[in-house]
Write an enzyme that holds these catalytic residues in place. Structure first.
Site, short mmCIF file in Angstrom:
data_model
loop_
_atom_site.label_atom_id
_atom_site.label_comp_id
_atom_site.label_asym_id
_atom_site.label_seq_id
_atom_site.Cartn_x
_atom_site.Cartn_y
_atom_site.Cartn_z
N LYS A 13 0.84 -1.21 0.00
CA LYS A 13 0.00 0.00 0.00
C LYS A 13 0.87 1.26 0.00
O LYS A 13 0.61 2.21 -0.73
CB LYS A 13 -0.94 0.02 1.23
N ARG A 88 -10.04 1.66 7.45
CA ARG A 88 -9.60 0.31 7.77
C ARG A 88 -10.70 -0.50 8.45
O ARG A 88 -10.52 -1.68 8.73
CB ARG A 88 -8.42 0.43 8.73
N ARG A 127 11.91 -6.38 5.44
CA ARG A 127 11.84 -4.93 5.26
C ARG A 127 13.08 -4.23 5.82
O ARG A 127 13.59 -3.29 5.22
CB ARG A 127 10.57 -4.36 5.90
N ARG A 131 10.94 -1.76 12.01
CA ARG A 131 9.62 -1.41 12.53
C ARG A 131 9.24 -2.38 13.62
O ARG A 131 9.26 -3.60 13.41
CB ARG A 131 8.59 -1.42 11.39
P1 AP5 Z 1 4.75 -1.59 1.96
O1 AP5 Z 1 4.62 -0.77 0.73
O2 AP5 Z 1 5.24 -0.95 3.22
O3 AP5 Z 1 3.38 -2.37 2.25
P2 AP5 Z 1 2.16 -1.89 3.14
O4 AP5 Z 1 0.96 -2.62 2.64
O5 AP5 Z 1 2.10 -0.40 3.20
O6 AP5 Z 1 2.65 -2.51 4.50
P3 AP5 Z 1 2.59 -1.94 5.97
O7 AP5 Z 1 3.33 -2.94 6.80
O8 AP5 Z 1 3.03 -0.52 6.06
O9 AP5 Z 1 1.02 -2.04 6.17
P4 AP5 Z 1 0.18 -2.02 7.46
O10 AP5 Z 1 -1.20 -1.91 6.92
O11 AP5 Z 1 0.42 -3.13 8.39
O12 AP5 Z 1 0.77 -0.74 8.22
P5 AP5 Z 1 0.27 0.74 8.44
O13 AP5 Z 1 1.47 1.58 8.44
O14 AP5 Z 1 -0.86 1.10 7.54
O15 AP5 Z 1 5.67 -2.85 1.58
C1 AP5 Z 1 6.11 -3.76 2.56
C2 AP5 Z 1 7.52 -4.28 2.16
O16 AP5 Z 1 7.39 -5.04 0.96
C3 AP5 Z 1 8.51 -3.15 1.85
O17 AP5 Z 1 9.79 -3.54 2.27
C4 AP5 Z 1 8.46 -3.03 0.32
O18 AP5 Z 1 9.65 -2.57 -0.23
C5 AP5 Z 1 8.17 -4.48 -0.09
N1 AP5 Z 1 7.37 -4.58 -1.31
C6 AP5 Z 1 6.26 -3.85 -1.64
N2 AP5 Z 1 5.76 -4.24 -2.82
C7 AP5 Z 1 6.57 -5.27 -3.24
C8 AP5 Z 1 6.56 -6.10 -4.42
N3 AP5 Z 1 5.63 -5.98 -5.38
N4 AP5 Z 1 7.51 -7.05 -4.53
C9 AP5 Z 1 8.46 -7.21 -3.56
N5 AP5 Z 1 8.53 -6.44 -2.42
C10 AP5 Z 1 7.58 -5.48 -2.28
O19 AP5 Z 1 -0.35 0.65 9.91
C11 AP5 Z 1 0.48 0.34 11.03
C12 AP5 Z 1 -0.37 0.30 12.29
O20 AP5 Z 1 -1.00 1.58 12.50
C13 AP5 Z 1 -1.53 -0.70 12.29
O21 AP5 Z 1 -1.12 -1.98 12.70
C14 AP5 Z 1 -2.48 -0.06 13.32
O22 AP5 Z 1 -2.02 -0.30 14.61
C15 AP5 Z 1 -2.31 1.43 13.04
N6 AP5 Z 1 -3.27 1.97 12.05
C16 AP5 Z 1 -2.94 2.53 10.85
N7 AP5 Z 1 -4.04 2.97 10.22
C17 AP5 Z 1 -5.09 2.67 11.03
C18 AP5 Z 1 -6.50 2.87 10.92
N8 AP5 Z 1 -7.03 3.46 9.84
N9 AP5 Z 1 -7.29 2.43 11.92
C19 AP5 Z 1 -6.75 1.84 13.02
N10 AP5 Z 1 -5.44 1.63 13.20
C20 AP5 Z 1 -4.60 2.04 12.21
#
Ligand code: AP5
Length: 188
Positions: A13, A88, A127, A131
Site C-alpha cells: 500500500k 480500515r 523490510r 519497525r
Molecule cells: P509496503 O509498501 O510498506 O506495504 P504496506 O501494505 O504499506 O505494509 P505496511 O506494513 O506498512 O502495512 P500495514 O497496513 O500493516 O501498516 P500501516 O502503516 O498502515 O511494503 C512492505 C515491504 O514489501 C517493503 O519492504 C516493500 O519494499 C516491499 N514490497 C512492496 N511491494 C513489493 C513487491 N511488489 N515485490 C516485492 N517487495 C515489495 O499501519 C500500522 C499500524 O498503525 C496498524 O497496525 C495499526 O495499529 C495502526 N493503524 C494505521 N491505520 C489505522 C487505521 N485506519 N485504523 C486503526 N489503526 C490504524
C-alpha cells in the site's frame, strides 16, 4: 484523483500509494506514517498510539478519525488524495464517505492489493527498517486483524462498484503498471 489503498500488511500500500500520488499529483496520506510520526515525536497522542502500534492492534476509530480526517479534507483542495491505511474498518469507511460526500468528492477507486500470506510474511521479515510491529508474532496478529476488521471493506466497496482487485505479488514496477492501467482510464 481520489484513491483508497486496501490490502493486508506488506501488500505494498505504501510503496504503490506513493507512486500513484506522484503520477496523479495528489497528496499521499498514510495513517500508519502519521501515527509513527506522533510516536517518534513522543507527543501525548503518540504515547497512546504506541500501545496499539506495538501490539499490532487497531487504533480506536474515534482517535483515527480525529487525526486523519482533517488531512483528508485539506487534501481535497489539492485535487484529491491517495489514502493508505485508512479507512480500515466499516465505521471509518462510513465516516470518510459522509465527509467526502458533503463536499462532493467521493473515492473514485479502491485499489485492493492481493498477495498470498506467505509472501506477506517474507516481505515484512525482509523490510529491514526495524519497525517494531514487523516481528513475526506481531505481523501474524496484524494479518488476523486485517482479516477480521478490514476484509469486510471488500464487500462494502464492491457493493459501491469501485473496488479494483490487483495481483500485487509480481515485482513493484509490474504492480504499478497494472494499477496505472486502471487508474488512467478513470483519470482520463
Ligand atoms: P509496503 O509498501 O510498506 O506495504 P504496506 O501494505 O504499506 O505494509 P505496511 O506494513 O506498512 O502495512 P500495514 O497496513 O500493516 O501498516 P500501516 O502503516 O498502515 O511494503 C512492505 C515491504 O514489501 C517493503 O519492504 C516493500 O519494499 C516491499 N514490497 C512492496 N511491494 C513489493 C513487491 N511488489 N515485490 C516485492 N517487495 C515489495 O499501519 C500500522 C499500524 O498503525 C496498524 O497496525 C495499526 O495499529 C495502526 N493503524 C494505521 N491505520 C489505522 C487505521 N485506519 N485504523 C486503526 N489503526 C490504524
Amino acid at each position: 484523483m481520489r484513491v483508497i489503498m486496501l490490502g493486508p500488511p506488506g501488500s505494498g500500500k505504501g510503496t504503490q500509494g506513493e507512486r500513484i500520488a506522484s503520477r496523479y499529483g495528489v497528496p499521499h496520506i498514510s495513517s500508519g506514517e502519521l501515527f509513527r510520526d506522533e510516536v517518534t515525536r513522543q507527543t501525548e497522542t503518540g504515547k497512546t498510539l504506541q500501545r496499539y502500534l506495538d501490539a499490532g492492534d487497531l487504533v480506536p476509530d474515534d482517535l483515527v478519525l480525529s487525526l486523519v480526517m482533517d488531512r483528508v479534507i485539506a487534501a481535497q483542495a489539492e485535487g484529491g488524495w491517495v489514502l493508505d491505511g485508512f479507512p480500515r474498518t466499516v465505521p471509518q469507511a462510513e465516516a470518510a464517505a459522509k465527509a467526502a460526500a458533503d463536499v462532493g468528492m467521493s473515492a473514485q477507486a479502491v485499489v485492493y492489493l492481493e498477495v498470498p500470506p506467505e509472501v506477506l510474511a517474507d516481505r515484512l521479515a525482509d523490510r529491514g527498517e526495524g519497525r517494531a510491529d514487523d516481528s513475526a508474532q506481531v505481523a501474524r496478529h496484524r494479518l488476523e486483524v486485517f482479516t477480521e476488521y478490514t476484509r469486510p471493506l471488500l464487500d462494502y466497496y464492491t457493493k459501491r462498484g469501485i473496488l479494483v482487485r490487483i495481483d500485487a505479488s509480481p515485482p513493484v514496477d509490474a504492480v504499478s503498471e497494472a494499477i496505472f492501467a486502471v487508474l488512467d482510464r478513470i483519470d482520463g
